[in-house]
Design a protein around this motif. Sequence first.
Motif, PDB file in Angstrom:
ATOM      1  N   VAL A   1      17.673   0.486  -5.911  1.00 26.04           N
ATOM      2  CA  VAL A   1      17.186   1.622  -5.135  1.00 26.04           C
ATOM      3  C   VAL A   1      15.661   1.693  -5.294  1.00 26.04           C
ATOM      4  CG1 VAL A   1      17.258   4.124  -4.821  1.00 26.04           C
ATOM      5  CG2 VAL A   1      19.344   2.886  -5.472  1.00 26.04           C
ATOM      6  N   ILE A   2      14.967   1.679  -4.159  1.00 26.48           N
ATOM      7  CA  ILE A   2      13.512   1.820  -4.168  1.00 26.48           C
ATOM      8  C   ILE A   2      13.202   3.275  -3.831  1.00 26.48           C
ATOM      9  CG2 ILE A   2      11.328   1.121  -3.124  1.00 26.48           C
ATOM     10  CD1 ILE A   2      12.750  -1.569  -2.432  1.00 26.48           C
ATOM     11  N   VAL A   3      12.492   3.932  -4.738  1.00 27.09           N
ATOM     12  CA  VAL A   3      12.165   5.346  -4.567  1.00 27.09           C
ATOM     13  C   VAL A   3      10.674   5.466  -4.278  1.00 27.09           C
ATOM     14  CG1 VAL A   3      12.155   7.626  -5.647  1.00 27.09           C
ATOM     15  CG2 VAL A   3      14.005   6.013  -6.166  1.00 27.09           C
ATOM     16  N   THR A   4      10.361   6.166  -3.197  1.00 27.38           N
ATOM     17  CA  THR A   4       8.969   6.456  -2.863  1.00 27.38           C
ATOM     18  C   THR A   4       8.767   7.958  -2.913  1.00 27.38           C
ATOM     19  OG1 THR A   4       9.347   6.629  -0.487  1.00 27.38           O
ATOM     20  CG2 THR A   4       8.837   4.441  -1.340  1.00 27.38           C
ATOM     21  N   HIS A   5       7.569   8.362  -3.301  1.00 27.84           N
ATOM     22  CA  HIS A   5       7.214   9.774  -3.356  1.00 27.84           C
ATOM     23  C   HIS A   5       6.196  10.074  -2.268  1.00 27.84           C
ATOM     24  CE1 HIS A   5       8.513   8.778  -7.464  1.00 27.84           C
ATOM     25  NE2 HIS A   5       9.040   9.980  -7.440  1.00 27.84           N
ATOM     26  N   VAL A   6       6.153  11.303  -1.878  1.00 23.81           N
ATOM     27  CA  VAL A   6       5.249  11.734  -0.829  1.00 23.81           C
ATOM     28  C   VAL A   6       3.789  11.447  -1.192  1.00 23.81           C
ATOM     29  CG1 VAL A   6       4.506  14.163  -1.102  1.00 23.81           C
ATOM     30  CG2 VAL A   6       5.788  13.469   0.884  1.00 23.81           C
ATOM     31  N   ASP A   7       3.461  11.448  -2.476  1.00 23.55           N
ATOM     32  CA  ASP A   7       2.069  11.234  -2.889  1.00 23.55           C
ATOM     33  C   ASP A   7       1.821   9.842  -3.471  1.00 23.55           C
ATOM     34  OD1 ASP A   7       3.582  11.761  -5.134  1.00 23.55           O
ATOM     35  OD2 ASP A   7       2.073  13.011  -6.095  1.00 23.55           O
ATOM     36  N   ASP A   8       2.721   8.896  -3.223  1.00 21.14           N
ATOM     37  CA  ASP A   8       2.488   7.521  -3.670  1.00 21.14           C
ATOM     38  C   ASP A   8       1.284   6.944  -2.938  1.00 21.14           C
ATOM     39  OD1 ASP A   8       4.610   7.491  -5.418  1.00 21.14           O
ATOM     40  OD2 ASP A   8       5.916   6.278  -4.154  1.00 21.14           O
ATOM     41  N   VAL A   9       0.594   6.046  -3.608  1.00 19.73           N
ATOM     42  CA  VAL A   9      -0.535   5.359  -2.997  1.00 19.73           C
ATOM     43  C   VAL A   9       0.038   4.221  -2.147  1.00 19.73           C
ATOM     44  CG1 VAL A   9      -2.642   4.042  -3.434  1.00 19.73           C
ATOM     45  CG2 VAL A   9      -1.999   5.929  -4.967  1.00 19.73           C
ATOM     46  N   PRO A  10      -0.107   4.298  -0.829  1.00 17.19           N
ATOM     47  CA  PRO A  10       0.523   3.296   0.040  1.00 17.19           C
ATOM     48  C   PRO A  10      -0.293   2.009   0.152  1.00 17.19           C
ATOM     49  CG  PRO A  10      -0.624   4.919   1.370  1.00 17.19           C
ATOM     50  CD  PRO A  10      -0.776   5.348  -0.072  1.00 17.19           C
ATOM     51  N   GLY A  11       0.415   0.953   0.520  1.00 18.18           N
ATOM     52  CA  GLY A  11      -0.242  -0.280   0.926  1.00 18.18           C
ATOM     53  C   GLY A  11      -0.878  -1.105  -0.161  1.00 18.18           C
ATOM     54  N   GLY A  12      -0.471  -0.933  -1.407  1.00 16.03           N
ATOM     55  CA  GLY A  12      -1.040  -1.748  -2.473  1.00 16.03           C
ATOM     56  C   GLY A  12      -0.735  -3.222  -2.268  1.00 16.03           C
ATOM     57  N   THR A  13      -1.686  -4.051  -2.608  1.00 18.73           N
ATOM     58  CA  THR A  13      -1.489  -5.492  -2.446  1.00 18.73           C
ATOM     59  C   THR A  13      -1.480  -6.208  -3.787  1.00 18.73           C
ATOM     60  OG1 THR A  13      -3.863  -5.818  -2.167  1.00 18.73           O
ATOM     61  CG2 THR A  13      -2.547  -5.514  -0.163  1.00 18.73           C
ATOM     62  N   GLY A  14      -1.498  -5.454  -4.872  1.00 18.84           N
ATOM     63  CA  GLY A  14      -1.512  -6.049  -6.199  1.00 18.84           C
ATOM     64  C   GLY A  14      -0.153  -6.586  -6.595  1.00 18.84           C
ATOM     65  N   PRO A  15      -0.051  -7.046  -7.836  1.00 16.76           N
ATOM     66  CA  PRO A  15       1.206  -7.630  -8.304  1.00 16.76           C
ATOM     67  C   PRO A  15       2.312  -6.587  -8.409  1.00 16.76           C
ATOM     68  CG  PRO A  15      -0.267  -7.263 -10.152  1.00 16.76           C
ATOM     69  CD  PRO A  15      -1.050  -6.945  -8.895  1.00 16.76           C
ATOM     70  N   ILE A  16       3.506  -7.077  -8.535  1.00 16.85           N
ATOM     71  CA  ILE A  16       4.654  -6.217  -8.810  1.00 16.85           C
ATOM     72  C   ILE A  16       4.802  -6.176 -10.324  1.00 16.85           C
ATOM     73  CG2 ILE A  16       7.159  -5.998  -8.593  1.00 16.85           C
ATOM     74  CD1 ILE A  16       6.833  -7.498  -5.875  1.00 16.85           C
TER      75      ILE A  16
ATOM     76  N   ALA B   1      11.542   8.645 -16.504  1.00 15.01           N
ATOM     77  CA  ALA B   1      10.154   8.989 -16.837  1.00 15.01           C
ATOM     78  C   ALA B   1       9.165   8.178 -15.991  1.00 15.01           C
ATOM     79  CB  ALA B   1       9.899   8.770 -18.320  1.00 15.01           C
ATOM     80  N   VAL B   2       9.466   6.906 -15.743  1.00 12.15           N
ATOM     81  CA  VAL B   2       8.603   6.090 -14.893  1.00 12.15           C
ATOM     82  C   VAL B   2       8.622   6.651 -13.466  1.00 12.15           C
ATOM     83  CG1 VAL B   2       8.352   3.804 -13.795  1.00 12.15           C
ATOM     84  CG2 VAL B   2       8.717   3.982 -16.270  1.00 12.15           C
ATOM     85  N   LEU B   3       9.792   6.990 -12.961  1.00  8.85           N
ATOM     86  CA  LEU B   3       9.901   7.568 -11.619  1.00  8.85           C
ATOM     87  C   LEU B   3       9.069   8.844 -11.490  1.00  8.85           C
ATOM     88  CD1 LEU B   3      13.665   7.075 -10.805  1.00  8.85           C
ATOM     89  CD2 LEU B   3      11.763   6.356  -9.370  1.00  8.85           C
ATOM     90  N   GLU B   4       9.056   9.651 -12.527  1.00 10.04           N
ATOM     91  CA  GLU B   4       8.317  10.915 -12.490  1.00 10.04           C
ATOM     92  C   GLU B   4       6.808  10.707 -12.509  1.00 10.04           C
ATOM     93  OE1 GLU B   4       9.907  12.939 -15.862  1.00 10.04           O
ATOM     94  OE2 GLU B   4      11.710  13.556 -14.794  1.00 10.04           O
ATOM     95  N   ARG B   5       6.340   9.643 -13.160  1.00  8.24           N
ATOM     96  CA  ARG B   5       4.907   9.455 -13.377  1.00  8.24           C
ATOM     97  C   ARG B   5       4.236   8.472 -12.412  1.00  8.24           C
ATOM     98  NH1 ARG B   5       7.419  10.596 -18.019  1.00  8.24           N
ATOM     99  NH2 ARG B   5       6.377  11.916 -19.556  1.00  8.24           N
ATOM    100  N   ALA B   6       4.980   7.534 -11.895  1.00  6.39           N
ATOM    101  CA  ALA B   6       4.387   6.464 -11.077  1.00  6.39           C
ATOM    102  C   ALA B   6       3.830   7.010  -9.771  1.00  6.39           C
ATOM    103  CB  ALA B   6       5.420   5.389 -10.790  1.00  6.39           C
ATOM    104  N   ARG B   7       2.769   6.381  -9.305  1.00 12.53           N
ATOM    105  CA  ARG B   7       2.158   6.749  -8.029  1.00 12.53           C
ATOM    106  C   ARG B   7       2.272   5.604  -7.025  1.00 12.53           C
ATOM    107  NH1 ARG B   7       3.075  10.946  -9.875  1.00 12.53           N
ATOM    108  NH2 ARG B   7       1.621  12.612 -10.333  1.00 12.53           N
TER     109      ARG B   7
END
Length: 188
Positions: A50-65, A173-179
């Motif tokens: 399951v991939i979870v996105t938040h309304v305030d995530d930083v979109p379009g990152g091109t860095g590593p996974i 905890a990662v889900l709560e903090r990640a952007r």
Amino acid sequence: FGTVAASIRRYAHERSCDALIVGTHARMGASRIVFGSVAESLIEHSEVPVIVTHVDDVPGGTGPITVAVDESPPSLGALGAAIDLARALHRGLSIVNVVEGGRTDWATAEPILSDAAERVRSAGSDFELVTLEGPVAETIVATAQRRGSSMIVIGTHGRRNAARLLLGSVAAAVLERARVPVMVVRAH
């Protein structure tokens, strides 16, 4: 028709989906506990990542996974999913192992990362290995942010609410903090 999470899981199963992507606005707090969360229910019960996105995530990152690894079965599933995703998106992997301190923790980091490196090498993906010390969830998120990661992949045992409250959950905890979006892979 029916409850939202169960209907989504049934639909995904019937169509042999590889993953679910769900948006959420809740990160933490009493509202999530009282009202529940479709994302949380999907993570607890889904047969696929399951991939979870938040309304305030930083979109379009091109860095590593960024993928968090330890010696648990959910971690192995997360690494496999991260390898597949990295290959499909033509991204590198940042393979992170966090130790909380002590000689024993540091001694276990090397074989964990060595095994992960071998799997990624055999898949032909670019990667870097990172071992850090600190609180696990916070360190994973901070590392992903410093590296400009486009996503975090993490495994979970998929414990239910009461068990998670008692035992804690690094994935929660990662889900709560990640952007950035977070892919959660549940152990089966």
